[in-house]
Design a protein around this motif. Structure first.
Motif, short mmCIF file in Angstrom:
data_model
loop_
_atom_site.label_atom_id
_atom_site.label_comp_id
_atom_site.label_asym_id
_atom_site.label_seq_id
_atom_site.Cartn_x
_atom_site.Cartn_y
_atom_site.Cartn_z
N ILE A 1 -3.15 4.70 4.77
CA ILE A 1 -3.52 3.97 5.98
C ILE A 1 -4.11 4.94 6.99
O ILE A 1 -3.51 5.99 7.29
CB ILE A 1 -2.30 3.26 6.60
CG1 ILE A 1 -1.68 2.25 5.62
CG2 ILE A 1 -2.69 2.59 7.91
CD1 ILE A 1 -2.49 1.02 5.41
N THR A 2 -5.27 4.61 7.52
CA THR A 2 -5.90 5.48 8.51
C THR A 2 -5.88 4.90 9.91
O THR A 2 -5.90 5.65 10.90
CB THR A 2 -7.36 5.79 8.12
OG1 THR A 2 -8.08 4.55 7.94
CG2 THR A 2 -7.40 6.59 6.81
N ILE B 1 0.86 -1.19 0.00
CA ILE B 1 0.00 0.00 0.00
C ILE B 1 0.89 1.24 0.00
O ILE B 1 1.75 1.39 0.87
CB ILE B 1 -0.94 0.01 1.22
CG1 ILE B 1 -1.90 -1.19 1.14
CG2 ILE B 1 -1.71 1.31 1.30
CD1 ILE B 1 -2.82 -1.32 2.33
N GLU B 2 0.68 2.10 -0.99
CA GLU B 2 1.50 3.30 -1.16
C GLU B 2 0.58 4.51 -1.30
O GLU B 2 -0.38 4.48 -2.06
CB GLU B 2 2.39 3.15 -2.40
CG GLU B 2 3.05 4.41 -2.90
CD GLU B 2 3.98 5.06 -1.88
OE1 GLU B 2 4.00 6.29 -1.82
OE2 GLU B 2 4.64 4.32 -1.11
N GLN B 3 0.89 5.58 -0.58
CA GLN B 3 -0.01 6.72 -0.58
C GLN B 3 0.17 7.64 -1.79
O GLN B 3 -0.70 8.44 -2.12
CB GLN B 3 0.15 7.52 0.70
CG GLN B 3 1.48 8.22 0.87
CD GLN B 3 1.52 9.08 2.13
OE1 GLN B 3 0.52 9.22 2.83
NE2 GLN B 3 2.68 9.64 2.42
N THR B 4 1.32 7.52 -2.48
CA THR B 4 1.54 8.36 -3.66
C THR B 4 1.06 7.62 -4.92
O THR B 4 0.74 6.44 -4.87
CB THR B 4 3.04 8.70 -3.81
OG1 THR B 4 3.77 7.51 -4.07
CG2 THR B 4 3.55 9.36 -2.54
N PRO B 5 1.04 8.30 -6.07
CA PRO B 5 0.51 7.66 -7.30
C PRO B 5 1.35 6.51 -7.83
O PRO B 5 0.86 5.72 -8.64
CB PRO B 5 0.47 8.82 -8.31
CG PRO B 5 0.40 10.05 -7.48
CD PRO B 5 1.20 9.75 -6.27
N GLY B 6 2.60 6.40 -7.45
CA GLY B 6 3.44 5.33 -7.98
C GLY B 6 4.41 4.80 -6.96
O GLY B 6 4.58 5.35 -5.87
N VAL C 1 -7.77 4.26 3.02
CA VAL C 1 -8.71 5.00 2.18
C VAL C 1 -8.09 5.20 0.80
O VAL C 1 -6.93 5.58 0.68
CB VAL C 1 -9.05 6.36 2.80
CG1 VAL C 1 -9.93 7.18 1.85
CG2 VAL C 1 -9.76 6.17 4.14
N LYS C 2 -8.90 4.92 -0.22
CA LYS C 2 -8.46 5.11 -1.60
C LYS C 2 -9.60 5.77 -2.38
O LYS C 2 -10.72 5.25 -2.41
CB LYS C 2 -8.08 3.77 -2.24
CG LYS C 2 -7.59 3.90 -3.68
CD LYS C 2 -7.09 2.56 -4.20
CE LYS C 2 -6.53 2.70 -5.61
NZ LYS C 2 -5.95 1.44 -6.11
N ILE D 1 -0.83 -4.33 -5.68
CA ILE D 1 -0.27 -2.99 -5.53
C ILE D 1 -1.40 -1.98 -5.44
O ILE D 1 -2.18 -1.82 -6.37
CB ILE D 1 0.67 -2.65 -6.70
CG1 ILE D 1 1.83 -3.66 -6.76
CG2 ILE D 1 1.20 -1.23 -6.56
CD1 ILE D 1 2.70 -3.52 -7.98
N GLU D 2 -1.50 -1.32 -4.29
CA GLU D 2 -2.52 -0.30 -4.08
C GLU D 2 -1.82 1.06 -3.94
O GLU D 2 -1.17 1.34 -2.94
CB GLU D 2 -3.34 -0.61 -2.83
CG GLU D 2 -4.12 -1.91 -2.87
CD GLU D 2 -5.33 -1.84 -3.81
OE1 GLU D 2 -5.65 -0.73 -4.27
OE2 GLU D 2 -5.93 -2.90 -4.06
N THR D 3 -1.93 1.90 -4.97
CA THR D 3 -1.36 3.24 -4.89
C THR D 3 -2.47 4.26 -4.59
O THR D 3 -3.65 3.92 -4.59
CB THR D 3 -0.66 3.60 -6.20
OG1 THR D 3 -1.59 3.47 -7.29
CG2 THR D 3 0.53 2.68 -6.46
#
Length: 374
Positions: free
Chosen positions: A307-308, A272-277, A318-319, A301-303
């Motif tokens: 994480i909350t 899980i990554e908070q940025t676009p890539g 949240v996405k 892969i979840e960009t």
């Protein structure tokens, strides 16, 4: 076209007058003028310099002849080619065996066999994690059909690899680029048996990616690559270094199954990554190949995901404004770094991610900058 051919010859002659012993003519990787003419991926001409392999090779052969005419028989000419472009519609090994025969007929002194092209990332400049000497099968095969030396290249970052390649008939010459940037005394240390003293090239490609964006040459492992001089500190001090680190994607690559074969005991890995890539701030073959490796292994892969909350049983993220809950994870690897709590003390220096988020090269360079002052 005749003007361009003459300019190649004049450039080689200027180098000879400056004391050079020879030149390498670059016709590999669908790169540059000659590489672009040679590959059917780019050359769509319908005149004498296009069409079949002979037409596409014509410019390279005329350049070789011009360099030889202007520089003489004692001037070394080698030609770099891609033994296989690894691309649909690109050059194949069978074609490049034919090309190699024609190069020999035109008086080339040796052939430098690389592979791949600039279209398929990581094929011409192999990324970290690539097996040593990945192009050796092409040099070995071409070597069977010509009577001049044949070289191979790429990820020959330890002396024993070069020795084995030559001894086992895979090539006659080993071309070593990045490791010689990392340690300019690579060959001398190997010759003197000082193998343990060789600064290890990790194949990250930082030396090339910086230049591509107009920056000075840099090396992740050798921060003094531009001058190769390390000044002694004026005052020697005792230093305590606090801090380590890990890279999330490398951790995932290690944890994921070697083969995505849906075997019941395989780990199910999600990143899980908070940025676009992934791996923001990185580029080139290393980033491309690691990302592709994760995808091949079936890593989820979840960009653009944040994480909350995390508790004993669930991970919530949240996405795109929607909340998701993971309630079946056995292990959580936390690889997003920390905000360091800095102390106001002029004897403490913060480097790497303890100062600001960066990459390995940033961390080593900042450590080097402080070290020469301590």
């Amino acid at each position: 076209m005749k003007v361009i051919i003459r300019q190649f010859g004049e450039a080689a002659y200027r180098f000879k007058k400056a004391g050079g012993d020879g030149v390498e003519i670059q016709a590999a990787h669908a790169h540059g003028l000659l590489g672009g003419f040679l590959t059917p991926l780019y050359n769509k001409r319908t005149d004498e310099y296009g069409g079949d392999i002979n037409g596409r090779l014509k410019l390279t052969l005329e350049v070789i002849d011009e360099v030889r005419k202007m520089c003489g028989s004692d001037f070394i000419i080698d030609v770099r080619i891609s033994g296989d472009e690894y691309s649909d519609g690109g050059l194949t090994l069978n074609e490049m065996i034919y090309v190699s025969k024609q190069l020999e007929k035109h008086g080339v002194d040796f052939i430098h066999v690389s592979e791949g092209n600039t279209i398929k990332r990581g094929s011409s400049m192999p990324a970290p994690g690539t097996s040593p000497a990945p192009h050796m099968h092409a040099s070995e095969e071409i070597k069977k059909y010509v009577h001049i030396p044949v070289a191979t290249v790429a990820r020959i970052n330890e002396p024993w690899i070069a020795e084995e390649l030559i001894e086992n008939g895979k090539c006659d010459i080993c071309m070593i680029g990045r490791p010689n940037l990392c340690d300019k005394d690579f060959a001398n240390k190997a010759r003197m048996g000082q193998v343990e003293d060789i600064r290890p090239c990790i194949g990250c490609g930082r030396c090339l990616t910086g230049i591509m964006f107009g920056k000075p040459i840099a090396c992740t492992v050798n921060p003094s690559v531009q001058s190769d001089e390390i000044e002694k500190a004026k005052i020697k001090k005792k230093v305590l270094v606090i801090g380590g680190g890990s890279v999330g994607c490398e951790t995932v690559d290690y944890l994921a199954p070697l083969i995505n074969d849906m075997f019941p005991n395989n780990r199910d890995v999600t990143i899980i990554e908070q940025t676009p890539g992934l791996m923001n701030g990185e580029g080139g073959a290393a980033k491309s190949q690691l990302t592709l490796r994760l995808m091949r292994k079936g890593v989820k892969i979840e960009t653009n995901s944040q994480i909350t909350s995390v508790d004993e049983n669930t991970i919530t993220y949240v996405k795109k404004g929607q909340e998701y809950i993971i309630d079946d994870a056995d292990t959580l690897v936390f690889a997003c770094g920390y905000d360091s709590v800095k102390m106001n003390n002029d004897r403490i220096h913060y480097i790497g991610d303890s100062d600001k988020v960066g990459n390995l090269k940033d961390a080593i360079s900042s450590a080097y900058a402080y070290a020469i002052e301590l």
